[in-house]
Design an enzyme around this catalytic site. Structure first.
Site, short mmCIF file in Angstrom:
data_model
loop_
_atom_site.label_atom_id
_atom_site.label_comp_id
_atom_site.label_asym_id
_atom_site.label_seq_id
_atom_site.Cartn_x
_atom_site.Cartn_y
_atom_site.Cartn_z
CG HIS A 46 -1.98 -0.98 1.24
ND1 HIS A 46 -3.11 -0.84 2.00
CD2 HIS A 46 -2.13 -2.16 0.57
CE1 HIS A 46 -3.92 -1.87 1.81
NE2 HIS A 46 -3.33 -2.70 0.95
CD GLU A 48 -2.03 4.23 3.21
OE1 GLU A 48 -3.21 4.48 3.51
OE2 GLU A 48 -1.71 3.40 2.33
CB CYS A 76 -6.78 -0.32 5.00
SG CYS A 76 -5.06 -0.90 4.99
CB CYS A 79 -2.24 1.73 6.12
SG CYS A 79 -1.76 0.87 4.59
#
Length: 160
Positions: A46, A48, A76, A79
């Site tokens: 992801h 992040e 999410c 993260c």
């Protein structure tokens, strides 16, 4: 946030969900990332996570205590947990994440007193721009007649 939107637009051009992130400390960019789950075949890639990894490497420390993470969409659970573990001081995000938001929408992980760290949150920065990039990406995926060049041109608009 504009830099994060640029990262998101680059991710979209690779066929990735357009989310971008930037880690900043004292006005200096320590790390950037755009989603790479598809191209890396990595469920943890992801935006992040990639930005945090780069920032930690640049600081030679996993503790990013005074840093701010700026991301185009609400993180999410994975993260949000990484932000707590990295000891990020502040999160700035663009649009909410109705399917997986772990900061305000579905969960409130960054304020949970049962965890060992809390993160200050600023939500809604350039929210319309961030949400529009995601909407255009998913609309293009659903449109079988739209050419790849048209999609790329449309998605690149968000970076400007």
């Amino acid at each position: 946030m504009r830099l994060a939107l640029g990262e998101a637009a680059q991710a979209a051009m690779l066929g990735e969900v357009p989310v971008g992130a930037v880690v900043v400390l004292d006005g200096v960019v320590l790390g950037t990332g755009g989603n790479r789950r598809e191209s890396a075949n990595d469920p943890t890639a992801h935006a992040e996570i990639l930005a945090l990894r780069q920032a930690a490497k640049s600081q030679a420390s996993w503790r990013l205590c005074d840093a701010t993470l700026v991301v185009t969409q609400e993180p999410c659970p994975m993260c949000a947990g990484a932000l707590v573990n990295a000891r990020i001081r502040r999160l700035v995000y663009g649009c909410p994440n109705p399917k997986a938001g772990a900061v305000r929408t579905l969960y409130r992980m960054l304020e949970d007193t049962r965890l060992n760290h809390r993160v200050f949150v600023t939500a809604g920065v350039l929210s319309d721009d961030c949400a529009a990039l995601l909407r255009r990406f998913f609309a293009a995926l659903r449109s079988p007649t739209e050419s790849q060049a048209t999609r790329d041109a449309s998605l690149g608009e968000a970076a400007r």
